[in-house]
Design an enzyme around this catalytic site. Structure first.
Site, PDB file in Angstrom:
ATOM      1  N   HIS A  52       0.859  -1.191   0.000  1.00  0.00           N
ATOM      2  CA  HIS A  52       0.000   0.000   0.000  1.00  0.00           C
ATOM      3  C   HIS A  52       0.887   1.230   0.000  1.00  0.00           C
ATOM      4  O   HIS A  52       1.887   1.291   0.709  1.00  0.00           O
ATOM      5  CB  HIS A  52      -0.885  -0.003   1.251  1.00  0.00           C
ATOM      6  CG  HIS A  52      -1.435   1.343   1.612  1.00  0.00           C
ATOM      7  ND1 HIS A  52      -0.950   2.071   2.687  1.00  0.00           N
ATOM      8  CD2 HIS A  52      -2.405   2.106   1.055  1.00  0.00           C
ATOM      9  CE1 HIS A  52      -1.613   3.216   2.772  1.00  0.00           C
ATOM     10  NE2 HIS A  52      -2.489   3.266   1.796  1.00  0.00           N
ATOM     11  N   ASN A  54       0.440   5.692  -0.291  1.00  0.00           N
ATOM     12  CA  ASN A  54      -0.496   6.816  -0.351  1.00  0.00           C
ATOM     13  C   ASN A  54       0.263   8.122  -0.144  1.00  0.00           C
ATOM     14  O   ASN A  54       1.158   8.196   0.698  1.00  0.00           O
ATOM     15  CB  ASN A  54      -1.574   6.657   0.732  1.00  0.00           C
ATOM     16  CG  ASN A  54      -2.460   7.874   0.859  1.00  0.00           C
ATOM     17  OD1 ASN A  54      -2.232   8.716   1.725  1.00  0.00           O
ATOM     18  ND2 ASN A  54      -3.448   7.964   0.012  1.00  0.00           N
ATOM     19  N   GLY A 205     -17.505  10.288  -0.934  1.00  0.00           N
ATOM     20  CA  GLY A 205     -16.802   9.735  -2.079  1.00  0.00           C
ATOM     21  C   GLY A 205     -17.497   8.499  -2.633  1.00  0.00           C
ATOM     22  O   GLY A 205     -18.428   7.954  -2.029  1.00  0.00           O
TER      23      GLY A 205
END
Length: 246
Positions: A52, A54, A205
């Site tokens: 992951h 970000n 979202g």
């Protein structure tokens, strides 16, 4: 890849979601703008780790108009079968990405990652960590952005060598079954603990995009424990612990 997702978001709103103002009551309810890049890869081969990464930016203003901004981001590795050289390479690359911006950043962000990606209800880390930071504006804007860009740019160097090394290793149903079991922990963290998931849902979202990080197959068992001396047991004893990988 069994599933890979790369998501870009650029969102704004009239009132700050509760998760974003949790540590900053002076900006609660203020107009805001945020953007981020989120990337999750779930390889099919159980010997290749999930990853992951970000990076994100957030801006708003106080009631008197004073600007408030910060950067956040990082990357972490979630192996199903542990390899010490893989963990060392991943952490070394993270350390090198941060080194130009301060010698204290890697140990600080490494500890932050260990603390953040931790399932309190399991008393168990999600993986072997990496780096994580949020609400970061300790450097000038240009330097804070350059640091975040360095983290993003280092991702391929951190992960691709591991993927190439492990993606063709032979495996069977036993390894796939354990991979699915450990993926259940990934699901638990993202739904119960992850601030990004909560922020995305609270800010309206797209649910499908927010949940793109989920593995396509996961399993749960009641009170399962690995057999002593197995590779599965070694994941718990040697890798799912806080340690200095450098």
């Amino acid at each position: 890849m069994e599933r890979g997702g790369v998501g870009f978001s650029h969102v704004k709103g009239a009132q700050l979601p509760p998760t974003a103002a949790a540590n900053r009551p002076e900006i609660a309810g203020r107009p805001w703008e945020a953007m981020g890049l989120s990337l999750v890869m779930h390889p099919r081969n159980p010997f290749a780790p999930t990853v992951h990464m970000n990076v994100r930016f957030f801006s708003t203003t106080k009631a008197d108009g004073e600007p408030v901004w910060w950067f956040g981001g990082g990357m972490d590795l979630t192996p199903y079968y542990g390899f010490a050289e893989d963990a060392q390479h991943f952490h070394r690359t993270c350390s090198e990405a941060l080194a130009p911006f301060g010698a204290d950043l890697y140990p600080r962000f490494k500890q932050w990652c260990d603390d953040y990606f931790y399932l309190k209800h399991r008393q168990e880390p999600r993986g072997i960590g990496g780096i994580f930071y949020d609400d970061f504006n300790a450097l000038a804007f240009d330097d804070s952005f350059a640091m975040t860009r360095s983290v993003g740019d280092s991702f391929l160097d951190a992960y691709l060598p591991l993927l190439r090394k492990r993606m063709d290793m032979p495996y069977g149903e036993h390894e796939r079954d354990f991979q699915a079991y450990r993926r259940g922990r990934y699901v638990e963290f993202n739904l119960v603990c992850d601030r990004g998931t909560l922020f995305g849902l609270q800010s309206g979202g797209r649910t499908e995009a927010i949940l793109m990080s989920m593995p396509p197959v996961a399993k749960w068992r009641y009170n399962w424990q690995p057999e002593a001396g197995t590779a599965e047991a070694k994941l718990y004893s040697d890798f799912l612990i806080q340690r200095d990988w450098l």
